[in-house]
Design a protein around this motif. Structure first.
Motif, PDB file in Angstrom:
ATOM      1  N   THR A  28       0.728  -0.984  -0.224  1.00 34.33           N
ATOM      2  CA  THR A  28       0.292   0.064  -0.302  1.00 34.33           C
ATOM      3  C   THR A  28       0.830   1.178  -0.258  1.00 34.33           C
ATOM      4  N   GLY A  29       1.513   1.028   0.803  1.00 34.93           N
ATOM      5  CA  GLY A  29       2.910   2.148   0.956  1.00 34.93           C
ATOM      6  C   GLY A  29       3.423   2.492  -0.405  1.00 34.93           C
ATOM      7  N   ALA A  30       3.609   1.433  -1.120  1.00 38.76           N
ATOM      8  CA  ALA A  30       4.807   1.611  -2.655  1.00 38.76           C
ATOM      9  C   ALA A  30       3.531   2.826  -3.397  1.00 38.76           C
ATOM     10  N   VAL A  31       1.894   1.505  -2.956  1.00 40.83           N
ATOM     11  CA  VAL A  31       1.201   2.195  -4.263  1.00 40.83           C
ATOM     12  C   VAL A  31       0.927   3.828  -4.308  1.00 40.83           C
ATOM     13  N   TRP A  32       0.943   3.971  -2.852  1.00 42.53           N
ATOM     14  CA  TRP A  32       0.964   5.396  -2.453  1.00 42.53           C
ATOM     15  C   TRP A  32       1.832   6.067  -3.475  1.00 42.53           C
ATOM     16  N   ARG A  33       3.046   5.814  -2.407  1.00 48.73           N
ATOM     17  CA  ARG A  33       4.424   6.848  -3.461  1.00 48.73           C
ATOM     18  C   ARG A  33       4.564   6.717  -4.311  1.00 48.73           C
ATOM     19  N   ALA A  34       3.610   5.452  -5.365  1.00 45.74           N
ATOM     20  CA  ALA A  34       3.985   6.159  -7.026  1.00 45.74           C
ATOM     21  C   ALA A  34       3.035   6.890  -7.781  1.00 45.74           C
ATOM     22  N   TYR A  35       1.676   7.208  -7.170  1.00 43.49           N
ATOM     23  CA  TYR A  35       1.016   7.476  -6.969  1.00 43.49           C
ATOM     24  C   TYR A  35       1.444   9.507  -6.551  1.00 43.49           C
ATOM     25  N   LEU A  36       2.321   9.430  -6.261  1.00 44.62           N
ATOM     26  CA  LEU A  36       2.581  10.652  -5.360  1.00 44.62           C
ATOM     27  C   LEU A  36       3.904  11.129  -6.395  1.00 44.62           C
ATOM     28  N   ASP A  37       4.343  10.125  -6.687  1.00 35.00           N
ATOM     29  CA  ASP A  37       5.812  10.846  -7.748  1.00 35.00           C
ATOM     30  C   ASP A  37       4.947  11.327  -9.323  1.00 35.00           C
ATOM     31  N   HIS A  38       3.977  10.783  -9.964  1.00 35.17           N
ATOM     32  CA  HIS A  38       2.724  11.207 -10.699  1.00 35.17           C
ATOM     33  C   HIS A  38       2.534  12.278 -10.349  1.00 35.17           C
ATOM     34  N   VAL A  39       1.867  12.532  -9.512  1.00 34.81           N
ATOM     35  CA  VAL A  39       1.638  14.562  -9.223  1.00 34.81           C
ATOM     36  C   VAL A  39       2.675  15.111  -9.208  1.00 34.81           C
ATOM     37  N   SER A  40       4.008  14.590  -8.457  1.00 35.75           N
ATOM     38  CA  SER A  40       5.052  15.314  -8.710  1.00 35.75           C
ATOM     39  C   SER A  40       5.702  15.909  -9.698  1.00 35.75           C
TER      40      SER A  40
END
Length: 207
Positions: free
Chosen positions: A160-172
């Protein structure tokens, strides 16, 4: 007067030197109030306190299904949450015919822009982080380490944490520009508002 003008210039210089808020910061600020209200939602609070019963828990998952199914279908997204909720509800005794007839929100925009969709994902991806904590509070209702009925809140599990970080990377990596960021933030705030409104009356039959 001279000192006042100098102070104004110095203040403007400091503001100019300050980095612009990140898009993630903008999303967090724009959705902070509604996120806090949802954190105290009666259904989620009952799970957290271990006081929710099976009927009420099933009613909550039915309501969540009515949000996530059209969300993943309309925007569109990979139907992970729809699949998890489907399996959970069947395990909890909901007949497939009744499942197919559950009410669903029709509030999601058709043909939303990619930026709007990215903002909308902020709601569901972020809620998955809290979902794992709620999953741990369901042992008393479902049984210790029981998966059936708990797939939705368990989500991606340890990933779950890795999925969230991947999403935030997309946002960035969203290109700069006021209109682009506005669309992303609008997707998040509107989706949060739809979610909050949809959860109203979730437990009318079991109060």
């Amino acid at each position: 007067m001279t000192e006042s003008r100098a102070a104004t210039r110095n203040g403007a210089s400091r503001c100019a030197d300050s980095p612009a808020p990140s898009l993630h910061d903008q999303l967090r600020v724009a959705t902070g109030a509604i996120h806090e209200r949802l954190h105290h939602h009666s259904g989620f609070a009952a799970i957290q306190s271990g006081t929710i019963g099976k009927d009420a828990y099933t009613a909550l998952l039915c309501r969540l299904y009515g949000f996530h199914h059209p969300f993943e279908l309309t925007l569109p997204q990979v139907p992970d949450r729809t699949n998890w909720l489907t399996r959970d509800l069947i395990d909890l005794g909901v007949d497939p015919t009744a499942l197919a007839a559950l009410p669903r929100t029709a509030a999601f925009p058709v043909d939303a822009s990619a930026e709007y969709q990215l903002g909308a994902r902020y709601v569901v991806e972020g809620s998955a982080l809290g979902g794992r904590g709620l999953a741990r509070q369901l042992d008393g209702l479902l049984g210790i380490n029981v998966t059936a009925g708990c797939r939705f809140f368990a989500g991606h599990g340890a990933e779950t944490g890795a999925v969230w970080r991947a999403y935030l990377d997309h946002v960035s990596r969203v290109p700069p520009g006021a209109s682009t960021r506005t669309a992303v933030v609008a997707g998040a705030t509107r989706t949060f508002a739809i979610f909050e409104q949809w959860l109203e009356g979730w437990n009318d039959r079991h109060d």
